[in-house]
Design a protein around this motif. Structure first.
Motif, short mmCIF file in Angstrom:
data_model
loop_
_atom_site.label_atom_id
_atom_site.label_comp_id
_atom_site.label_asym_id
_atom_site.label_seq_id
_atom_site.Cartn_x
_atom_site.Cartn_y
_atom_site.Cartn_z
N ILE A 94 -39.13 -23.59 24.09
CA ILE A 94 -38.37 -23.19 23.16
C ILE A 94 -37.07 -22.49 24.12
CG2 ILE A 94 -37.81 -20.95 21.92
CD1 ILE A 94 -40.39 -21.48 20.86
N SER A 95 -37.16 -22.20 25.26
CA SER A 95 -36.06 -21.96 26.16
C SER A 95 -35.01 -23.10 26.43
CB SER A 95 -36.41 -21.50 27.58
OG SER A 95 -36.93 -20.01 27.54
N ASP A 96 -35.83 -24.25 26.40
CA ASP A 96 -34.93 -25.39 26.74
C ASP A 96 -34.32 -26.07 25.49
OD1 ASP A 96 -36.03 -25.78 29.42
OD2 ASP A 96 -37.60 -27.16 29.10
N LEU A 146 -41.77 -13.98 21.97
CA LEU A 146 -42.58 -14.45 23.43
C LEU A 146 -42.04 -13.61 24.55
CD1 LEU A 146 -42.49 -18.24 22.88
CD2 LEU A 146 -44.48 -16.59 22.80
N ILE A 147 -41.09 -13.10 24.77
CA ILE A 147 -40.50 -12.26 25.74
C ILE A 147 -41.30 -10.99 26.08
CG2 ILE A 147 -38.53 -10.63 26.48
CD1 ILE A 147 -36.62 -12.70 25.71
N ASN A 148 -41.96 -10.46 24.69
CA ASN A 148 -42.91 -9.37 24.90
C ASN A 148 -44.28 -9.83 25.40
OD1 ASN A 148 -40.91 -7.43 24.41
ND2 ASN A 148 -41.21 -8.27 22.11
N LEU A 149 -44.61 -11.07 25.18
CA LEU A 149 -46.01 -11.43 25.58
C LEU A 149 -46.13 -12.55 26.76
CD1 LEU A 149 -46.48 -13.19 21.96
CD2 LEU A 149 -47.42 -11.05 22.76
N VAL A 150 -44.94 -12.85 27.28
CA VAL A 150 -45.00 -13.78 28.55
C VAL A 150 -44.30 -12.93 29.77
CG1 VAL A 150 -44.32 -16.01 29.65
CG2 VAL A 150 -45.04 -15.88 27.24
N ASP A 151 -45.12 -12.86 30.96
CA ASP A 151 -44.17 -12.18 32.07
C ASP A 151 -44.63 -13.05 33.26
OD1 ASP A 151 -46.74 -11.69 32.98
OD2 ASP A 151 -46.92 -9.41 32.17
N ASP A 152 -44.18 -12.40 34.32
CA ASP A 152 -44.39 -13.21 35.80
C ASP A 152 -45.93 -13.37 36.15
OD1 ASP A 152 -41.65 -13.26 35.96
OD2 ASP A 152 -41.70 -11.48 37.26
N ASN A 153 -46.89 -12.87 35.60
CA ASN A 153 -48.16 -13.02 35.77
C ASN A 153 -48.82 -14.07 34.61
OD1 ASN A 153 -48.22 -11.03 37.85
ND2 ASN A 153 -48.14 -9.42 36.35
N THR A 154 -47.93 -14.49 33.87
CA THR A 154 -48.58 -15.28 32.87
C THR A 154 -48.71 -16.75 33.53
OG1 THR A 154 -47.58 -14.12 30.90
CG2 THR A 154 -48.41 -16.46 30.55
N GLN A 202 -32.85 -24.15 12.58
CA GLN A 202 -33.76 -24.17 13.52
C GLN A 202 -33.44 -23.42 14.80
OE1 GLN A 202 -33.49 -28.32 13.43
NE2 GLN A 202 -35.66 -28.62 12.75
N TYR A 203 -32.10 -23.13 15.34
CA TYR A 203 -31.82 -22.49 16.36
C TYR A 203 -31.99 -21.00 16.29
CZ TYR A 203 -28.30 -20.10 19.56
OH TYR A 203 -27.83 -19.32 20.32
N VAL A 204 -31.79 -20.45 15.15
CA VAL A 204 -31.97 -19.15 14.95
C VAL A 204 -33.46 -18.68 15.04
CG1 VAL A 204 -31.76 -17.53 13.04
CG2 VAL A 204 -29.75 -18.78 13.57
N ALA A 205 -34.51 -19.78 14.30
CA ALA A 205 -35.70 -19.50 14.54
C ALA A 205 -36.42 -19.43 15.82
CB ALA A 205 -36.51 -20.69 13.45
N ALA A 206 -35.67 -20.46 16.61
CA ALA A 206 -36.08 -20.69 17.86
C ALA A 206 -35.76 -19.22 18.75
CB ALA A 206 -35.45 -21.87 18.58
N THR A 207 -34.45 -18.68 18.43
CA THR A 207 -33.98 -17.50 19.08
C THR A 207 -35.01 -16.58 18.88
OG1 THR A 207 -32.35 -17.24 17.67
CG2 THR A 207 -31.76 -18.29 19.82
N ASP A 213 -49.47 -22.73 33.06
CA ASP A 213 -50.25 -23.70 32.22
C ASP A 213 -50.95 -23.10 30.88
OD1 ASP A 213 -52.29 -22.14 33.46
OD2 ASP A 213 -53.43 -24.01 33.71
N SER A 214 -50.61 -21.90 30.54
CA SER A 214 -51.02 -21.02 29.32
C SER A 214 -50.12 -21.36 28.11
CB SER A 214 -51.03 -19.62 29.41
OG SER A 214 -49.56 -19.27 29.25
N PRO A 215 -50.65 -21.54 27.01
CA PRO A 215 -50.01 -22.06 25.87
C PRO A 215 -48.95 -21.26 25.55
CG PRO A 215 -52.38 -21.79 25.26
CD PRO A 215 -52.25 -21.44 26.62
N LEU A 216 -48.79 -19.86 25.69
CA LEU A 216 -47.61 -19.23 25.54
C LEU A 216 -46.53 -19.50 26.49
CD1 LEU A 216 -49.24 -15.62 24.55
CD2 LEU A 216 -47.95 -17.36 23.17
N ALA A 217 -46.71 -19.62 27.89
CA ALA A 217 -45.81 -19.81 28.69
C ALA A 217 -45.14 -21.30 28.50
CB ALA A 217 -46.47 -19.86 30.08
N LYS A 218 -46.05 -22.08 28.07
CA LYS A 218 -45.63 -23.63 27.66
C LYS A 218 -44.58 -23.58 26.62
CE LYS A 218 -49.34 -26.31 29.32
NZ LYS A 218 -50.62 -27.29 29.12
#
Length: 66
Positions: A48-50, A27-35, A16-21, A38-43
């Motif tokens: 996943i980071s946690d 997600l790193i390519n989809l989420v940035d400082d402008n996201t 599960q850890y490998v899948a999460a990473t 409250d968007s689903p991708l940011a959440k």
């Protein structure tokens, strides 16, 4: 007396850890400082980071500086 909720994360497996990473790398390519936070991708990114941080703190603890 204050009512405190304690958050306890369920331990995840190595698989599960490998899948999460892998998902976090996507997600790193989809989420940035402008996201919006409250968007689903940011959440998902934050959750996943946690999960990854918790797994690593258990399996790869860092020593305190001397």
């Amino acid at each position: 007396m204050t009512n405190l909720k304690v958050f306890v994360m369920k331990t995840i497996s190595r698989k599960q850890y490998v899948a999460a990473t892998s998902r976090l790398e996507e997600l790193i390519n989809l989420v940035d400082d402008n996201t919006p936070l409250d968007s689903p991708l940011a959440k998902e990114f934050l959750k996943i980071s946690d999960i990854i941080e918790e797994y690593e703190s258990v399996h790869y603890p860092m020593e305190e500086p001397k």
